[in-house]
Motif scaffolding. Structure first.
Motif, PDB file in Angstrom:
ATOM      1  N   UNK A  24      -7.753 -29.616 -13.395  1.00 39.73           N
ATOM      2  CA  UNK A  24      -7.555 -31.016 -13.053  1.00 39.73           C
ATOM      3  C   UNK A  24      -6.082 -31.356 -13.102  1.00 39.73           C
ATOM      4  N   UNK A  25      -5.651 -32.252 -12.215  1.00 45.57           N
ATOM      5  CA  UNK A  25      -4.256 -32.671 -12.193  1.00 45.57           C
ATOM      6  C   UNK A  25      -4.081 -33.817 -13.175  1.00 45.57           C
ATOM      7  N   UNK A  43       3.079 -32.201 -11.080  1.00 46.76           N
ATOM      8  CA  UNK A  43       3.226 -30.761 -11.349  1.00 46.76           C
ATOM      9  C   UNK A  43       2.607 -30.335 -12.683  1.00 46.76           C
ATOM     10  N   UNK A  44       1.627 -31.076 -13.185  1.00 49.81           N
ATOM     11  CA  UNK A  44       0.956 -30.724 -14.436  1.00 49.81           C
ATOM     12  C   UNK A  44      -0.550 -30.668 -14.206  1.00 49.81           C
ATOM     13  N   UNK A 100      -6.116 -25.405 -21.655  1.00 53.95           N
ATOM     14  CA  UNK A 100      -4.670 -25.283 -21.738  1.00 53.95           C
ATOM     15  C   UNK A 100      -4.024 -26.137 -20.649  1.00 53.95           C
ATOM     16  N   UNK A 101      -2.779 -26.515 -20.874  1.00 48.67           N
ATOM     17  CA  UNK A 101      -2.012 -27.303 -19.929  1.00 48.67           C
ATOM     18  C   UNK A 101      -1.081 -26.366 -19.165  1.00 48.67           C
ATOM     19  N   UNK A 102      -1.028 -26.536 -17.851  1.00 51.02           N
ATOM     20  CA  UNK A 102      -0.170 -25.729 -16.995  1.00 51.02           C
ATOM     21  C   UNK A 102       0.844 -26.652 -16.342  1.00 51.02           C
ATOM     22  N   UNK A 103       2.111 -26.271 -16.384  1.00 51.96           N
ATOM     23  CA  UNK A 103       3.167 -27.059 -15.756  1.00 51.96           C
ATOM     24  C   UNK A 103       3.885 -26.169 -14.758  1.00 51.96           C
ATOM     25  N   UNK A 150       4.805 -20.971 -13.603  1.00 53.02           N
ATOM     26  CA  UNK A 150       3.936 -21.763 -14.454  1.00 53.02           C
ATOM     27  C   UNK A 150       4.365 -21.639 -15.906  1.00 53.02           C
ATOM     28  N   UNK A 151       4.266 -22.730 -16.612  1.00 52.08           N
ATOM     29  CA  UNK A 151       4.477 -22.751 -18.049  1.00 52.08           C
ATOM     30  C   UNK A 151       3.136 -23.143 -18.659  1.00 52.08           C
TER      31      UNK A 151
END
Length: 65
Positions: free
Chosen positions: A12-13, A17-18, A26-29, A35-36
């Motif tokens: 989900x957005x 960009x997150x 987990x959170x993806x940036x 990707x972080x």
């Protein structure tokens, strides 16, 4: 798009960009084509998970971003 951690496409957005993986939580940036990955702790702080993955796994294009 798929999560580099669990390969789920259940993302989900949550911001510019997150993204958030609802499968492994987990959170993806997305930063400059990479990707972080961060784990969201109980107090709301973030703990990086980037050291668990190699550079190729964190490339945005390899994960459909």
């Amino acid at each position: 798009m798929k999560c580099p951690n669990c390969s789920s496409s259940n993302l989900g957005k949550i911001g510019m960009n997150q993204y958030y993986c609802w499968n492994c939580f987990i959170e993806l940036t997305l930063v400059e084509g990479n990707l972080s990955l961060n784990q969201v702790e109980e107090d709301g702080s973030l703990t990086t998970l980037n050291d668990l993955f190699d550079e190729n796994q964190l490339k945005a294009e390899n994960n459909g971003f």
